[in-house]
Design a protein around this motif. Sequence first.
Motif, PDB file in Angstrom:
ATOM      1  N   ARG A  13       0.820  -1.206   0.000  1.00 31.16           N
ATOM      2  CA  ARG A  13       0.000   0.000   0.000  1.00 31.16           C
ATOM      3  C   ARG A  13       0.857   1.261   0.000  1.00 31.16           C
ATOM      4  O   ARG A  13       0.452   2.305  -0.476  1.00 31.16           O
ATOM      5  N   ARG A  14       2.051   1.146   0.575  1.00 30.67           N
ATOM      6  CA  ARG A  14       2.926   2.315   0.643  1.00 30.67           C
ATOM      7  C   ARG A  14       3.699   2.524  -0.655  1.00 30.67           C
ATOM      8  O   ARG A  14       4.532   3.404  -0.755  1.00 30.67           O
ATOM      9  N   GLY A  15       3.517   1.681  -1.629  1.00 31.17           N
ATOM     10  CA  GLY A  15       4.144   1.915  -2.920  1.00 31.17           C
ATOM     11  C   GLY A  15       5.333   1.029  -3.202  1.00 31.17           C
ATOM     12  O   GLY A  15       6.022   1.211  -4.185  1.00 31.17           O
ATOM     13  N   TRP A  16       5.605   0.055  -2.337  1.00 31.27           N
ATOM     14  CA  TRP A  16       6.729  -0.850  -2.581  1.00 31.27           C
ATOM     15  C   TRP A  16       6.174  -2.104  -3.232  1.00 31.27           C
ATOM     16  O   TRP A  16       5.443  -2.869  -2.620  1.00 31.27           O
ATOM     17  N   GLY A  17       6.555  -2.362  -4.476  1.00 34.42           N
ATOM     18  CA  GLY A  17       6.036  -3.516  -5.183  1.00 34.42           C
ATOM     19  C   GLY A  17       6.670  -4.804  -4.698  1.00 34.42           C
ATOM     20  O   GLY A  17       7.871  -4.873  -4.481  1.00 34.42           O
ATOM     21  N   MET A  18       5.874  -5.832  -4.511  1.00 33.87           N
ATOM     22  CA  MET A  18       6.381  -7.112  -4.047  1.00 33.87           C
ATOM     23  C   MET A  18       6.728  -7.967  -5.252  1.00 33.87           C
ATOM     24  O   MET A  18       5.965  -8.049  -6.213  1.00 33.87           O
ATOM     25  N   SER A  19       7.888  -8.611  -5.205  1.00 30.69           N
ATOM     26  CA  SER A  19       8.317  -9.446  -6.311  1.00 30.69           C
ATOM     27  C   SER A  19       7.730 -10.840  -6.174  1.00 30.69           C
ATOM     28  O   SER A  19       7.053 -11.172  -5.211  1.00 30.69           O
ATOM     29  N   SER A  20       8.050 -11.698  -7.148  1.00 29.29           N
ATOM     30  CA  SER A  20       7.523 -13.054  -7.136  1.00 29.29           C
ATOM     31  C   SER A  20       8.070 -13.876  -5.973  1.00 29.29           C
ATOM     32  O   SER A  20       7.478 -14.881  -5.595  1.00 29.29           O
ATOM     33  N   ASP A  21       9.224 -13.473  -5.383  1.00 30.02           N
ATOM     34  CA  ASP A  21       9.778 -14.225  -4.265  1.00 30.02           C
ATOM     35  C   ASP A  21       9.296 -13.701  -2.913  1.00 30.02           C
ATOM     36  O   ASP A  21       9.760 -14.126  -1.863  1.00 30.02           O
ATOM     37  N   GLY A  22       8.338 -12.768  -2.933  1.00 29.44           N
ATOM     38  CA  GLY A  22       7.756 -12.276  -1.698  1.00 29.44           C
ATOM     39  C   GLY A  22       8.506 -11.129  -1.058  1.00 29.44           C
ATOM     40  O   GLY A  22       8.080 -10.621  -0.026  1.00 29.44           O
ATOM     41  N   LEU A  59      20.667  -8.470  -4.174  1.00 28.84           N
ATOM     42  CA  LEU A  59      20.969  -8.895  -5.544  1.00 28.84           C
ATOM     43  C   LEU A  59      22.371  -8.420  -5.906  1.00 28.84           C
ATOM     44  O   LEU A  59      22.541  -7.302  -6.408  1.00 28.84           O
ATOM     45  N   PRO A  60      23.398  -9.226  -5.677  1.00 29.85           N
ATOM     46  CA  PRO A  60      24.763  -8.817  -6.031  1.00 29.85           C
ATOM     47  C   PRO A  60      24.951  -8.776  -7.544  1.00 29.85           C
ATOM     48  O   PRO A  60      24.538  -9.696  -8.265  1.00 29.85           O
ATOM     49  N   PHE A  61      25.560  -7.698  -8.005  1.00 28.75           N
ATOM     50  CA  PHE A  61      25.837  -7.514  -9.434  1.00 28.75           C
ATOM     51  C   PHE A  61      27.307  -7.820  -9.688  1.00 28.75           C
ATOM     52  O   PHE A  61      28.181  -7.265  -9.024  1.00 28.75           O
ATOM     53  N   ASP A  81      30.880   0.289 -20.420  1.00 26.55           N
ATOM     54  CA  ASP A  81      30.421  -1.087 -20.647  1.00 26.55           C
ATOM     55  C   ASP A  81      29.713  -1.628 -19.408  1.00 26.55           C
ATOM     56  O   ASP A  81      28.640  -2.240 -19.495  1.00 26.55           O
ATOM     57  N   ILE A  82      30.326  -1.402 -18.237  1.00 26.64           N
ATOM     58  CA  ILE A  82      29.757  -1.934 -16.991  1.00 26.64           C
ATOM     59  C   ILE A  82      28.433  -1.247 -16.674  1.00 26.64           C
ATOM     60  O   ILE A  82      27.475  -1.897 -16.225  1.00 26.64           O
ATOM     61  N   ALA A  83      28.362   0.066 -16.911  1.00 28.81           N
ATOM     62  CA  ALA A  83      27.111   0.782 -16.679  1.00 28.81           C
ATOM     63  C   ALA A  83      26.008   0.231 -17.569  1.00 28.81           C
ATOM     64  O   ALA A  83      24.848   0.096 -17.146  1.00 28.81           O
ATOM     65  N   GLY A  84      26.350  -0.105 -18.813  1.00 28.33           N
ATOM     66  CA  GLY A  84      25.368  -0.710 -19.710  1.00 28.33           C
ATOM     67  C   GLY A  84      24.928  -2.084 -19.223  1.00 28.33           C
ATOM     68  O   GLY A  84      23.753  -2.445 -19.315  1.00 28.33           O
ATOM     69  N   SER A  85      25.870  -2.861 -18.692  1.00 30.09           N
ATOM     70  CA  SER A  85      25.531  -4.167 -18.146  1.00 30.09           C
ATOM     71  C   SER A  85      24.657  -4.033 -16.907  1.00 30.09           C
ATOM     72  O   SER A  85      23.715  -4.823 -16.709  1.00 30.09           O
ATOM     73  N   LEU A  86      24.949  -3.039 -16.063  1.00 33.09           N
ATOM     74  CA  LEU A  86      24.123  -2.804 -14.871  1.00 33.09           C
ATOM     75  C   LEU A  86      22.701  -2.446 -15.273  1.00 33.09           C
ATOM     76  O   LEU A  86      21.734  -2.895 -14.634  1.00 33.09           O
ATOM     77  N   LYS A  87      22.547  -1.669 -16.317  1.00 35.38           N
ATOM     78  CA  LYS A  87      21.214  -1.293 -16.803  1.00 35.38           C
ATOM     79  C   LYS A  87      20.404  -2.540 -17.165  1.00 35.38           C
ATOM     80  O   LYS A  87      19.227  -2.673 -16.771  1.00 35.38           O
ATOM     81  N   VAL A  88      21.008  -3.477 -17.893  1.00 35.08           N
ATOM     82  CA  VAL A  88      20.305  -4.703 -18.277  1.00 35.08           C
ATOM     83  C   VAL A  88      20.017  -5.559 -17.036  1.00 35.08           C
ATOM     84  O   VAL A  88      18.936  -6.159 -16.919  1.00 35.08           O
ATOM     85  N   PHE A  89      20.975  -5.614 -16.106  1.00 39.48           N
ATOM     86  CA  PHE A  89      20.775  -6.366 -14.862  1.00 39.48           C
ATOM     87  C   PHE A  89      19.553  -5.855 -14.106  1.00 39.48           C
ATOM     88  O   PHE A  89      18.735  -6.639 -13.619  1.00 39.48           O
ATOM     89  N   LEU A  90      19.415  -4.532 -14.018  1.00 42.01           N
ATOM     90  CA  LEU A  90      18.277  -3.954 -13.303  1.00 42.01           C
ATOM     91  C   LEU A  90      16.967  -4.201 -14.047  1.00 42.01           C
ATOM     92  O   LEU A  90      15.906  -4.325 -13.425  1.00 42.01           O
ATOM     93  N   GLU A  91      17.033  -4.286 -15.362  1.00 42.47           N
ATOM     94  CA  GLU A  91      15.819  -4.549 -16.151  1.00 42.47           C
ATOM     95  C   GLU A  91      15.404  -6.013 -16.097  1.00 42.47           C
ATOM     96  O   GLU A  91      14.207  -6.321 -16.149  1.00 42.47           O
ATOM     97  N   VAL A  92      16.387  -6.915 -15.993  1.00 39.17           N
ATOM     98  CA  VAL A  92      16.093  -8.353 -16.074  1.00 39.17           C
ATOM     99  C   VAL A  92      16.076  -8.994 -14.689  1.00 39.17           C
ATOM    100  O   VAL A  92      15.018  -9.362 -14.173  1.00 39.17           O
ATOM    101  N   GLU A  93      17.261  -9.122 -14.070  1.00 46.05           N
ATOM    102  CA  GLU A  93      17.329  -9.779 -12.764  1.00 46.05           C
ATOM    103  C   GLU A  93      16.515  -9.049 -11.701  1.00 46.05           C
ATOM    104  O   GLU A  93      15.917  -9.673 -10.820  1.00 46.05           O
ATOM    105  N   ALA A  94      16.481  -7.711 -11.778  1.00 48.81           N
ATOM    106  CA  ALA A  94      15.710  -6.925 -10.803  1.00 48.81           C
ATOM    107  C   ALA A  94      14.412  -6.405 -11.401  1.00 48.81           C
ATOM    108  O   ALA A  94      13.782  -5.516 -10.841  1.00 48.81           O
ATOM    109  N   GLY A  95      14.012  -6.973 -12.513  1.00 46.08           N
ATOM    110  CA  GLY A  95      12.839  -6.454 -13.215  1.00 46.08           C
ATOM    111  C   GLY A  95      11.530  -6.622 -12.480  1.00 46.08           C
ATOM    112  O   GLY A  95      10.574  -5.896 -12.743  1.00 46.08           O
ATOM    113  N   ASP A  96      11.455  -7.594 -11.549  1.00 44.11           N
ATOM    114  CA  ASP A  96      10.208  -7.825 -10.818  1.00 44.11           C
ATOM    115  C   ASP A  96       9.992  -6.860  -9.660  1.00 44.11           C
ATOM    116  O   ASP A  96       8.928  -6.860  -9.049  1.00 44.11           O
TER     117      ASP A  96
END
Length: 319
Positions: A13-22, A59-61, A81-96
């Motif tokens: 309710r406070r705006g923090w979305g819950m992921s599939s792992d709870g 979530l260790p990157f 390069d690493i910043a670009g990889s971090l962007k994809v990591f946040l979209e995929v691994e942290a996407g939920d």
Amino acid sequence: MQHPALRGELMVRRGWGMSSDGRLVAVVFVHGLASSPEVWRPFERLIAGDPELGFVAPLPFRYASPRLWFNPLRRIPSFDDIAGSLKVFLEVEAGDYDALVLVSHSQGGLVVQRYLARMLNEGRGRELRRVRLAVLFACPNSGSELLLTLRRGLLRRHPQERELRPLNMAVAEAQRTVLNRVVHAQQVAADTCPIPVRVYAGEEDGVVTSVSARSVFPQADVLPGDHFTIVRPDSTAHRSFSTLRRDLLDARHDATRRGSPAHENGRGDDPGQERQARIQHNTVTGGGLLYTVQDGAMHIHPAPSPGAAEDGGESGRFR
């Protein structure tokens, strides 16, 4: 103690979305030069044992950061390069996750800043709204002069080491973008997004000095430890853990005020107040850059020579 299900309902309710792992918020850990995600194990163990941090999902990157590299078929990635990889990591691994906290050590803080700056320069500021907080431990915001001459000889082709040298312009530009359009931002837009950035220096750190780690960030403090022990808490009483714990709990509570102008401003001072100018000098080359923050914007200029500030002239008011 509050029932986990009830706590989860209130958090959503406070705006923090819950992921599939709870879990409710992903804490993305970004390591430094010649390091790995294993450096964050002490934090992960202490977070897992703290019932008040049950909303946290670590979530260790990981990224490639070898000291030396002899494989002709591979190369060491640059900060971009690493910043670009971090962007994809946040979209995929942290996407939920609807809420992210970025926690970094050493050059990992420069990677986080490069990621934020690139997102804003690409007009993707609204996508950064998920990032509720950035924490930088022992980040060389003004570079590291430790063994600089030796590093230049042994690691002269290392793209990551080059950006750790004092007064690197690419690092300064990313920092200016973060200060102007993140730390001092007042609204979420394509090129701005207000995110609290908290930086911490180690009181015994001989690799990254307190001056370099704190730089011109308004929320900057000092913690016990050297460059390495600052991210190796051995108990819940260790100040690095208790401080990060406070920051995570603060970020959770502050999320409810995200939309207010005062919160998005990210500071309590007068927006028109001029901050004291600071000079970062490179003691090896003798050069320097002058950092000033005025009206919520950071400006970088060539610094007067150290002697010029003693002649009673206009530059004498800068220190």
